[in-house]
Design an enzyme around this catalytic site. Structure first.
Site, PDB file in Angstrom:
ATOM      1  N   GLY A   1      -4.079 -11.257 -15.848  1.00 28.30           N
ATOM      2  CA  GLY A   1      -3.283 -11.009 -14.636  1.00 28.30           C
ATOM      3  C   GLY A   1      -2.445  -9.745 -14.677  1.00 28.30           C
TER       4      GLY A   1
ATOM      5  CB  CYS B   1     -12.861  -7.102  -6.227  1.00 31.68           C
ATOM      6  SG  CYS B   1     -11.798  -8.308  -7.017  1.00 31.68           S
TER       7      CYS B   1
ATOM      8  CG  ASP C   1      -7.032  -1.845 -17.695  1.00 32.76           C
ATOM      9  OD1 ASP C   1      -6.467  -2.728 -18.365  1.00 32.76           O
ATOM     10  OD2 ASP C   1      -7.961  -2.082 -16.905  1.00 32.76           O
TER      11      ASP C   1
ATOM     12  CB  CYS D   1     -10.397  -3.111  -1.520  1.00 30.35           C
ATOM     13  SG  CYS D   1      -9.455  -3.275  -0.001  1.00 30.35           S
TER      14      CYS D   1
ATOM     15  CD  GLU E   1      -5.648  -5.040 -14.723  1.00 28.44           C
ATOM     16  OE1 GLU E   1      -6.045  -6.144 -15.124  1.00 28.44           O
ATOM     17  OE2 GLU E   1      -5.253  -4.138 -15.480  1.00 28.44           O
TER      18      GLU E   1
HETATM   19 CA    CA Z   1      -6.539  -4.852 -17.504  1.00 30.13          CA
END
Ligand code: CA
Length: 700
Positions: free
Chosen positions: A203, A628, A326, A625, A205
């Site tokens: 979670g 995904c 990330d 968006c 993000e």
């Molecule tokens: Ca990540």
């Protein structure tokens, strides 16, 4: 106790007989697995009793019936339709002739491992609107078995024990309880040891505070919890480790949770009685928004060792201090002993997103080697005196877009890697890919975003995206962890290749983005066999087992997951067939039903919206968006450049009205107005028009 055990035993005998299972010993109940049995897994190589087969998680099988001489005779033994077009990432488990599997939305199944006959299926009924919270698809990476129970973790945070004989739930625990309602999801496989089940979550993000918890495998009672980042310092710290970690943060990081979720690899070490936790990225991504004064931000992007009994901190090694790309350290970890510098060391190996192959002494956390396995632009190497990466100046991006390698999908992601003690090599899929990173102009803590502006429509971003597409490479690598160098590689046309299985038959087995299952010699990488078209991509890892004296190779085939979301390549037709579990054996003659016809995308309608509307739509797309549906609307769960006319017509019903909630596309009415949703529609259409010529060229 004897009486109770006797009753359970009797039920097990009845069940095995009633089910007619060739591999089940009389007198054993289904999934009759405990820690001693997993620890001695090599004594029963026909079973695969935990996600990586052993506690060391090598994804290596001692089986040899299928080997470098016989694998050419592989054929399909049976298959099972998983009733989803979403990604499937789990490694099945096989115990005594029963195969346990978990698919999208955590639907869990038990099969006769010889014939594929469904024994039971259990649907935990995950609310479909939770799908919107899962950054990287509604996948599960596996399940656990323990003393007659199958233990699963659901996307919406429940840890559920299911009776392995009946498929009925025995207990359920809410693993998100007591954590303040952050938008967590679970995609990782539970690990079970010594009567305890371990589970983390995802979670980052959206902004959450990561943690790992241990539960009693018999009752579901919570035993301990270890947070991976510190909370609000005005409240008491949970432990000394959090107090130490808080010194490496600044500002009001806790308002966005800080991140650091342990969404995949959590490994139990029975020798040292430690748990190794792979910790994820920061929330938000951009460090100046997360921790304005900088700092390492422990334990982001770290491997943390805690005591298995209590969850008490022991050591950590941070792979990417002050992480903002990330670059999770959640990727698979393998434990083994290696002779390094004339000494046998108990090591932990990991090839995380940031592109270094790490070998650590797992007793102390000492860094033994850190070697790049892809071209990295964010660093020039690791300073072995300090153990810290030497960052390049340009990599720590601001508002100007910077092209960085590896990309957020990582040089290696969740796909299980395998280690063969016979060859001494580690096998894993590698992605060489760039990503255009930039910070947003501003960020409100708690606003559920990454703080990055990684979409957009500017010329610079378009050029960088084009470079990323042109320079994307992928291959299967065999890595020598002692020499710290590549032994061989098999190149692939693009990224998206699967997890890996190695076997004592001198084999490495991997699903490929070409929609095949491929078998290579483990020593040289020479191809031994490759299946025909299996209609979708096995991003999961294959596993192998025996029933009735025959060896089988099973793999889940279902395109999706996080990497599919950040793919920068052109139009795709990878998820046209339903996901399936495929099981192969020597001389197998089963055939798949024909693949559904590929529905070609129609020519996108002309762009009628103004440039300003399209640009505004692009920014909203990037924020809401892209996780995904792909950067620049390329690829993702569903490539929106390929919308059919009826989808164009229904666009606002879907995005605002939530008409496809049951497929995981819940309404965005809480964050978007109708006009904003329509500007996103116009942006997506403009992107489709822009790439239409390229698509037509590729289709010719
Ligand atoms: Ca990540």
């Amino acid at each position: 106790m004897g009486f109770i055990n006797g009753r359970i035993l009797a039920a097990g005998v009845l069940a095995a007989a009633a089910l007619g299972l060739a591999g089940m010993d009389a007198g054993r109940r289904p999934a009759d697995v405990d820690g001693a049995r997993i620890a001695a897994a090599d004594r029963e190589p026909g079973n695969w009793m935990s996600t990586g087969r052993t506690y060391n998680e090598e994804h290596f099988s001692p089986l040899t019936q299928i080997n470098d001489k016989t694998a050419g005779k592989l054929g399909l033994a049976w298959s099972y339709d998983l009733d989803t077009f979403r990604g499937v990432e789990s490694t099945p488990i096989v115990v005594d002739g029963v195969l346990y599997n978990i698919s999208a939305w955590n639907i869990t199944m038990a099969h006769d491992a010889r014939t594929g006959r469904l024994l039971w299926s259990y649907d935990p009924k995950v609310p479909r609107d939770v799908g919107r919270l899962a950054c990287c698809d509604i996948v599960s990476r596996g399940l656990a078995v323990w003393k007659g129970k199958v233990i699963i973790a659901t996307l919406d945070g429940r840890l559920i024990a299911v009776d392995a004989r009946t498929g009925q739930p025995v207990w359920s625990a809410d693993t998100f309880a007591g954590e303040g309602g952050w938008p967590y999801t679970i995609t990782g496989a539970p690990r079970v040891f010594d009567g305890k089940v371990l589970i983390g979550n995802g979670g980052s993000e959206l902004g959450v505070r990561g943690y790992v918890s241990a539960y009693d495998a018999e009752t579901g009672k919570k035993l301990w919890r270890f947070h991976t980042v510190p909370g609000d310092p005005s409240k008491p710290f949970e432990n000394k480790a959090m107090e130490m970690a808080a010194k490496t943060w600044s500002g009001e990081w806790w308002k966005q949770g800080g991140g650091g979720t342990a969404w995949d690899s959590i490994v139990y070490d029975p020798k040292l009685k430690l748990i190794y936790i792979g910790v994820g990225n920061g929330a938000p991504w951009v460090q100046k928004f997360r921790s304005p004064g900088g700092g390492d931000n422990l334990f982001l992007s770290s491997i943390v060792a805690v005591k298995a009994d209590t969850g008490e901190y022991v050591w950590h090694y941070q792979e990417t201090p002050g992480e903002q790309w990330d670059y999770t350290a959640t990727q698979p970890m393998i434990l083994t002993d290696l002779k390094i510098g004339g000494r046998t060391r108990q090591v932990l190996m990991q090839a995380p997103k940031n592109g270094f192959f790490y070998v650590l002494d797992r007793k102390t956390g000492e860094l033994l080697s850190a070697t790049p396995f892809v071209h990295q632009t964010w660093t020039t190497g690791v300073d072995m005196k300090t153990g810290r990466p030497i960052e390049t100046k340009e990599a720590r991006y601001g508002e100007t877009p910077v092209l960085v390698s590896p990309h957020a999908g990582g040089a290696h992601n969740f796909n299980p890697m395998a280690y063969s003690p016979q060859t001494g090599l580690v096998y894993f899929p590698v992605v060489q890919a760039y990503m255009s990173y930039a910070a947003a102009a501003s960020f409100v803590p708690g606003s559920r975003g990454t703080g990055a502006s990684y979409g957009g429509f500017e010329a610079e971003r378009r050029q960088q995206a084009a470079f990323a597409v042109a320079n994307e490479k992928a291959w299967l690598v065999a890595w020598d962890p002692v020499k710290a160098k590549e032994a061989w590689r098999v190149p692939y046309p693009r990224d998206g290749n699967g997890g890996v299985l190695a076997t004592a038959g001198n084999l490495v087995i991997e699903g490929t983005v070409k929609k095949t299952l491929a078998v290579y010699r483990a020593d040289t990488g020479a191809k031994v066999w490759e299946s025909g078209d299996i209609q979708s991509v096995p991003i999961a890892a294959p596993m192998t087992y025996t029933v009735g004296g025959e060896q089988y190779v099973a793999v889940n085939v279902g395109w999706g997951g996080g990497l599919a979301h950040v793919q920068a390549a052109a139009f795709r037709d990878l998820n046209v067939a339903p996901a399936r579990l495929l099981v192969f054996k020597l001389g197998g003659t089963a055939v798949l039903p024909p693949a559904p016809p590929v529905r070609q995308p129609p020519e996108p309608p002309p762009v009628r919206a103004s440039e300003a509307v399209v640009k505004a739509g692009g920014e909203l797309f990037a924020k809401n968006c892209a996780l995904c549906h792909g950067q620049q609307a390329q690829g993702g769960i569903k490539d929106l450049r390929q919308m059919q006319p009826e989808t164009h017509t229904a666009f606002l019903d879907i995005v605002i009205g939530g008409s496809r909630k049951d497929q995981g596309m819940a309404s965005f009415a809480d964050v978007l107005t109708r006009d904003q949703a329509e500007s996103i529609h116009q942006y997506v259409n403009a992107r489709a028009r822009e790439d239409w010529g390229e698509y037509q060229r590729a289709a010719r």
